[in-house]
Design a protein around this motif. Structure first.
Motif, PDB file in Angstrom:
ATOM      1  N   PRO B 280      30.853  25.158  47.285  1.00  0.00           N
ATOM      2  CA  PRO B 280      31.899  25.500  46.306  1.00  0.00           C
ATOM      3  C   PRO B 280      33.112  26.124  46.990  1.00  0.00           C
ATOM      4  N   VAL B 281      34.270  25.667  46.562  1.00  0.00           N
ATOM      5  CA  VAL B 281      35.520  26.079  47.192  1.00  0.00           C
ATOM      6  C   VAL B 281      36.414  26.733  46.139  1.00  0.00           C
ATOM      7  N   PRO B 282      36.971  27.931  46.412  1.00  0.00           N
ATOM      8  CA  PRO B 282      37.847  28.562  45.420  1.00  0.00           C
ATOM      9  C   PRO B 282      39.181  27.820  45.341  1.00  0.00           C
ATOM     10  N   THR B 283      39.769  27.840  44.161  1.00  0.00           N
ATOM     11  CA  THR B 283      41.052  27.153  43.996  1.00  0.00           C
ATOM     12  C   THR B 283      42.183  28.129  43.666  1.00  0.00           C
ATOM     13  N   SER B 284      41.888  29.410  43.689  1.00  0.00           N
ATOM     14  CA  SER B 284      42.948  30.411  43.514  1.00  0.00           C
ATOM     15  C   SER B 284      42.542  31.672  44.258  1.00  0.00           C
ATOM     16  N   SER B 285      43.434  32.649  44.258  1.00  0.00           N
ATOM     17  CA  SER B 285      43.203  33.877  45.026  1.00  0.00           C
ATOM     18  C   SER B 285      41.980  34.624  44.514  1.00  0.00           C
ATOM     19  N   LEU B 286      41.216  35.144  45.445  1.00  0.00           N
ATOM     20  CA  LEU B 286      40.049  35.948  45.085  1.00  0.00           C
ATOM     21  C   LEU B 286      40.501  37.401  44.993  1.00  0.00           C
ATOM     22  N   ARG B 287      40.790  37.840  43.782  1.00  0.00           N
ATOM     23  CA  ARG B 287      41.283  39.203  43.589  1.00  0.00           C
ATOM     24  C   ARG B 287      40.477  39.885  42.496  1.00  0.00           C
ATOM     25  N   VAL B 295      35.352  24.685  42.919  1.00  0.00           N
ATOM     26  CA  VAL B 295      35.075  23.259  42.748  1.00  0.00           C
ATOM     27  C   VAL B 295      34.115  22.782  43.834  1.00  0.00           C
TER      28      VAL B 295
END
Lengths: 319, 363
Positions: B280-287, B295
């Protein structure tokens, strides 16, 4: 510099004979097409790789509007004359009976890997090599004649773009692998929307137009993902705007500061915290405000009713 | 769609053991009987492989290197199309003129030729043209063509030929005219007919593709299971009775000279690889406090997207934050999205994805 959010644990395995020369994010796949001189691979965002076959001789892999790709094939008697074909989304190969252009020779040399075509708008965008400034040329897709161009102003020494990728309707990302510099361009209105950097050289870049991410195949062959958000690097000293050196009485004056990235690009949407160092002479209207599209955060300072003195403003941003 | 391997028959047949030395003038290919090798023959080249609907058998024509005079021989091999069991082999000298024979319309066998430019109907058991058999000569067409591979659809008056990297569909109802063209992912190793609309190709690296030649589009790109680097050739045949693909994989003989060629059977069903779920890959900032969509893709051997599978997401303990959807269905390209709500304070969480794969036979 753009904010990095992911590094793949898997490394992409290059063709042992040649380096890859084009990486295109295909919206239909939600994954990338990696092309080099001989092989064609599918690459997922986590670096998973699958070979799809070979690249035909004399083929040039091109970015295309709507997050698709196209192939340019040498045609005619001139080695610089090309016909552009649409591509099959299952195999990635060209559709030989579906040419998008007639055969013509692009200006300033032949067709190059990284050129971009919008066959609906009838345009070819390509890096113009020369002049010391990055320049995107606009070419009529029917005739091959150059009909315009765009200089990236304020970027003297900015090398020529190596790739122009689809970023959304009417938008492309022009990027340069050797420096990691990139620009988001509205190519229909000829406007630079964002100018930024990944912070260093990469092998290849692509643009994930589904999630608005910049994709880099880095020097270590790992995939790295970046959002378009600029990582703050510099916080300017607060200054009155318009300029004012003295503030007296209970009159509010606008004060602003600017938040920028490593390449001087504005950081928008960041919360800035304001504070007057004690003993304060006056007071601030807000304790925090958000940076606008140009990276400015605004506040009002109200001076003392009577007397004189100096005021020191402290501003902070939590990254 | 990708390919589900049903079974492998290995070896596809046995070589004849060495039966004793001959006088010097009759010896050929001495390496065949040099220890530790134990057999007097070896596969040199597999020229033809097809499903013969009349006898419900798989048939191959194979040229052998021989220890005895004349040093080579051609045999016709037959296997049960159902089980892959070897049935018999028959000497079939003189069949090296034909090129890549295969089944076509009316269950007949058609072939291109090495010694002439025609594509013609041949008998399955000797690959020679019957009296008054069907034939066409692409070298008389405009533009002229010479095909290495050909699929014949006489019902719709179509001939699919591959002169190089491009598969061409010709309308042969009148003056032959090029109707469509498809670029193959690689040069071909073999091509076979499925029905009036579809055909299959296999390439030297083991890629398998299915084309709808009437609509001029590729419908699938996959590969053989475990494409071994020692494979010398792949040939394919479509079993129209069982709706499955048979692949002949030519491999070099073992150290003792034993046959290692094999038959493989595939169904055109989804087959998920054991590592077919991407990270799984994030598509926005991890905040802190933000919602983030991760995804991933469920895919087959060659990255084929696998739709309509349910993928479950879970946060491994200690779970920080929460999942806004704990499962997602894969889209047509195999993609899925899991949304994560980050906690308001800094923390670390691990997202794990899993899927139960059912292929109709097991899960």
């Amino acid at each position: 510099m753009l904010e990095q959010i992911y590094t793949s644990s898997k490394a992409v395995t290059p063709n042992p004979l040649t380096n890859p020369n084009q990486l295109i994010f295909l919206r239909d796949w939600g994954a990338m097409l990696l092309g080099n001189y001989t092989l064609l691979d599918k690459i997922f965002l986590d670096g998973t790789q699958a070979n799809l076959g070979v690249v035909g001789t004399g083929s040039t892999l091109l970015n295309r509007a709507r997050g698709r790709h196209a192939w340019g094939i040498q045609s005619g008697s001139s080695p610089y004359a090309f016909t552009i074909y649409s591509a099959d989304e299952t195999t990635g190969q060209l559709e030989i009976l579906n040419p998008l252009t007639s055969s013509w020779q692009p200006p300033n040399g032949g067709l190059r890997v990284g050129d971009f075509i919008d066959d609906e708008a009838g345009l070819l965008l390509r890096a113009f090599w020369g002049g010391g400034l990055a320049k995107v040329a606009k070419v009529n897709l029917l005739t091959g004649e150059q009909i315009g161009g765009l200089l990236v102003l304020g970027a003297a020494g900015f090398p020529a773009y190596t790739n122009i990728a689809y970023a959304g309707p009417g938008k492309v990302m022009a990027c340069e692998y050797g420096s990691g510099l990139l620009a988001i361009i509205d190519y229909l209105n000829w406007e630079i929307l964002q100018l930024s950097t990944l912070g260093g050289a990469v092998r290849l870049m692509a643009y994930d137009s589904l999630h608005d991410l910049v994709i880099a195949l880095d020097l270590d062959w790992h995939v790295r993902l970046y959002t378009l958000a600029v990582v703050p690097a510099t916080l300017s000293a607060p200054a009155f705007y318009p300029t004012a050196s003295e503030v007296t009485l209970k009159v509010g004056r606008k004060i602003r500061m600017r938040l920028t990235g490593a390449a001087g690009e504005p950081c928008s949407g960041w919360w800035v915290h304001w504070q007057l160092r004690t003993p304060a002479q006056g007071y601030l209207e807000k304790t925090r405000s958000q940076t606008d599209a140009d990276g400015y955060a605004w506040n009002y300072h109200y001076g003392p009713v009577a007397g004189s003195g100096s005021e020191i403003f402290d501003v902070r941003v939590v990254v | 769609m990708s390919l589900y391997p049903i079974k492998t028959v290995a070896p596809a047949f046995q070589f004849t053991e060495y039966t004793g030395e001959l006088p010097a003038p009759s010896r050929y290919n001495n390496y065949l009987v040099t220890p530790p090798r134990l057999y007097q023959e070896d596969v040199a080249q597999v020229y033809h492989f097809f499903y013969e609907p009349g006898s419900d058998q798989l048939v191959a024509y194979i040229t052998f290197s021989f220890y005895y005079w004349p040093g080579w021989e051609i045999f016709r091999y037959e296997w049960s199309a159902d089980t892959g069991e070897f049935v018999k082999r028959t000497a079939a000298g003189g069949t090296s003129y034909q090129r890549n024979a295969g089944v076509g319309s009316y269950g007949k066998i058609y072939t291109a030729w090495n010694n002439k430019y025609t594509v013609s109907e041949v008998s399955w058991d000797d690959l020679w043209e019957p009296t008054n058999g069907w034939s066409i000569n692409p070298s008389t067409w405009s533009p002229q063509r010479i095909f290495d591979f050909a699929v014949v659809n006489r019902e719709d008056n179509l001939l699919v030929g591959v002169p190089g990297l491009d598969m061409e569909v010709w309308d042969i109802s009148g003056t032959p005219a090029l109707q469509a063209s498809l670029r193959c992912p690689e040069s071909l190793s073999y091509m076979c007919y499925e029905d009036r609309q579809r055909l299959w190709i296999i390439t030297p690296s083991g890629l398998i593709a299915k084309a709808n030649y009437q609509k001029a589009r590729w419908e699938m790109l996959s590969a053989v299971q475990d494409p071994s680097s020692d494979a010398q050739a792949y040939l394919c045949a479509f079993d129209t009775l069982r709706n499955r693909l048979a692949v002949f994989r030519q491999r070099p003989a073992a150290t003792d000279g034993a046959c290692r060629c094999q038959l493989e059977f595939y169904r055109p069903l989804i087959k998920v690889e054991s590592d077919g779920l991407t990270e799984p890959v994030p598509t926005s900032s991890l905040r802190a406090g933000k919602k983030v969509t991760f995804v991933a893709h469920l895919h087959g051997e060659r990255g084929e997207g696998l739709p309509s599978y349910v993928v479950n997401g879970a946060l491994s303990s200690p779970a920080v934050g929460s999942l806004l959807n704990s499962f997602a269905s894969t889209e047509i390209n195999g993609a899925l999205g899991i949304r994560y709500q980050a906690p308001s304070a800094a923390g670390e969480a691990t997202l794990q994805l899993s899927a139960t794969i059912t292929d109709g036979e097991s899960s």
